[in-house]
Design a protein around this motif. Structure first.
Motif, short mmCIF file in Angstrom:
data_model
loop_
_atom_site.label_atom_id
_atom_site.label_comp_id
_atom_site.label_asym_id
_atom_site.label_seq_id
_atom_site.Cartn_x
_atom_site.Cartn_y
_atom_site.Cartn_z
N LEU A 93 0.82 -1.21 0.00
CA LEU A 93 0.00 0.00 0.00
C LEU A 93 0.85 1.26 0.00
N LEU A 94 2.00 1.23 0.65
CA LEU A 94 2.91 2.38 0.60
C LEU A 94 3.43 2.59 -0.81
N THR A 95 3.67 1.51 -1.54
CA THR A 95 4.06 1.63 -2.95
C THR A 95 2.92 2.20 -3.78
N GLU A 96 1.71 1.72 -3.53
CA GLU A 96 0.54 2.24 -4.23
C GLU A 96 0.36 3.74 -3.96
N ALA A 97 0.69 4.16 -2.76
CA ALA A 97 0.49 5.56 -2.37
C ALA A 97 1.35 6.52 -3.18
N GLU A 98 2.45 6.02 -3.73
CA GLU A 98 3.35 6.88 -4.49
C GLU A 98 2.68 7.47 -5.72
N ASN A 99 1.69 6.79 -6.25
CA ASN A 99 0.99 7.27 -7.46
C ASN A 99 -0.48 7.50 -7.20
N ALA A 100 -0.86 7.68 -5.94
CA ALA A 100 -2.26 7.86 -5.58
C ALA A 100 -2.53 9.29 -5.13
N HIS A 101 -3.76 9.73 -5.34
CA HIS A 101 -4.18 11.01 -4.77
C HIS A 101 -4.44 10.83 -3.28
N THR A 102 -5.14 9.75 -2.93
CA THR A 102 -5.51 9.45 -1.54
C THR A 102 -5.52 7.95 -1.35
N ILE A 103 -5.09 7.51 -0.17
CA ILE A 103 -5.20 6.11 0.23
C ILE A 103 -6.32 6.00 1.27
N VAL A 104 -7.22 5.04 1.08
CA VAL A 104 -8.35 4.85 2.00
C VAL A 104 -8.30 3.42 2.54
N LEU A 105 -8.41 3.30 3.88
CA LEU A 105 -8.35 1.99 4.53
C LEU A 105 -9.39 1.89 5.64
N GLY A 106 -9.77 0.66 5.95
CA GLY A 106 -10.58 0.43 7.13
C GLY A 106 -9.70 0.49 8.36
N ALA A 107 -10.31 0.75 9.52
CA ALA A 107 -9.53 0.90 10.76
C ALA A 107 -8.82 -0.37 11.16
N LYS A 108 -9.44 -1.53 10.94
CA LYS A 108 -8.80 -2.81 11.25
C LYS A 108 -9.35 -3.86 10.30
N GLY A 109 -8.47 -4.65 9.75
CA GLY A 109 -8.90 -5.67 8.79
C GLY A 109 -9.15 -7.01 9.44
N ARG A 110 -8.97 -8.07 8.67
CA ARG A 110 -9.28 -9.42 9.14
C ARG A 110 -8.25 -9.94 10.13
N GLY A 111 -7.01 -9.47 10.00
CA GLY A 111 -5.96 -9.97 10.88
C GLY A 111 -5.92 -9.25 12.20
N GLY A 112 -5.02 -9.66 13.09
CA GLY A 112 -4.81 -8.96 14.35
C GLY A 112 -5.70 -9.47 15.46
N PHE A 113 -5.55 -8.87 16.62
CA PHE A 113 -6.31 -9.26 17.79
C PHE A 113 -7.58 -8.42 17.88
#
Length: 280
Positions: A93-113
């Motif tokens: 996603l950081l690589t994608e951000a290099e050519n993006a106007h804006t990066i949009v993500l959910g607060a927490k995905g499927r992984g993690g606690f």
């Protein structure tokens, strides 16, 4: 080529909300939407390499197909592309951000606690992306208000510029919040406290003045609360469609990628949160 709005999806409920927000943002800005789903290591319960690859491919492609269908149904004229790159989600996603106007993500995905309110991927992307990053935990609409926190720092001035742009784009009110804390007790209102409040309000008006001239269509409401910035902005987010802050303020250590206020608001904002840093 027009820089796209990039949204990361992983099949979770929060990433679906991020998708909805990103598609609306792309439609407002008349920019293409790029849907990115990062391929993770294959499922461990498959008995063969072929089985693991097939299971991962089927599910992953289904996530992207469903996301694309949702967007095309809501915004049939929107240009939509998708990608399924393999690798570490934050790095991709950081690589994608290099050519993006804006990066949009959910607060927490499927992984993690389950007890973590903010996923590690979102935290890494927010802390190291040069452009705007929007984290969607709660999806809110209908308030007709964008809230921005500012303290006069370079990062918060970038947040102010972005906030005026968003308010103008959405045709809504802008609530500019400059929170400060009086060093003395709050049990009484003193002349010194009144004088400090006046100074902070004058500073806010100075920061806003050039942007008001640039965006005369935007109605601005000023707030100078004598309280913690995190508390003031978290409270304001409960009545907003978007909260905007700079990635760092005046305090803290400049070597850190993310300031304490923005870090706390990533967890406690009641609406989508945009974290902005000045572009190089």
């Amino acid at each position: 080529m027009t820089d796209p709005i990039v949204v990361g999806v992983d099949g979770s409920g929060r990433s679906l909300r991020a998708l909805v927000w990103a598609a609306h943002e792309a439609a407002l800005r008349r920019r293409p939407l790029r849907i990115v789903h990062v391929l993770l290591p294959a499922h461990s319960y498959a008995t063969t390499e072929e089985g693991r690859a097939w299971e991962a491919s089927t599910w992953d492609e289904g996530v992207v197909a469903e996301a694309t269908a949702i967007v095309q149904e809501a915004h049939p004229d929107l240009e939509v592309t998708s990608a399924l790159p393999p690798g570490n989600p934050a790095a991709v996603l950081l690589t994608e951000a290099e050519n993006a106007h804006t990066i949009v993500l959910g607060a927490k995905g499927r992984g993690g606690f389950g007890s973590l309110l903010l996923g590690s991927v979102a935290l890494q992307v927010v802390g190291h992306t040069a452009g705007p990053v929007v984290i969607v935990n709660h999806l809110t609409t209908g308030h007709g208000r964008v809230v921005v926190g500012t303290d006069g720092s370079g990062h918060s001035r970038a947040a102010l510029a972005y906030a005026f742009e968003q308010a103008s784009l959405r045709g809504c009110q802008l609530q500019a919040v400059h929170a400060w804390s009086h060093p003395g007790p709050h049990a009484y209102v003193s002349a010194a406290q009144d004088a400090m409040a006046k100074e902070h309000r004058q500073a806010l008006e100075e920061w806003l003045a050039p942007l008001r001239e640039e965006h005369p269509d935007v109605e601005v409401v000023e707030q100078v609360p004598d309280e913690s910035p995190v508390i003031a902005l978290a409270r304001a987010s409960d009545r907003a469609d978007l909260l905007i802050v700079g990635s760092r303020g005046l305090g803290g250590f400049h070597g850190l990628a993310l300031g304490s206020v923005s870090h706390h608001l990533l967890q406690f904002s009641q609406c989508p949160l945009a974290v902005i840093r000045p572009r190089a």
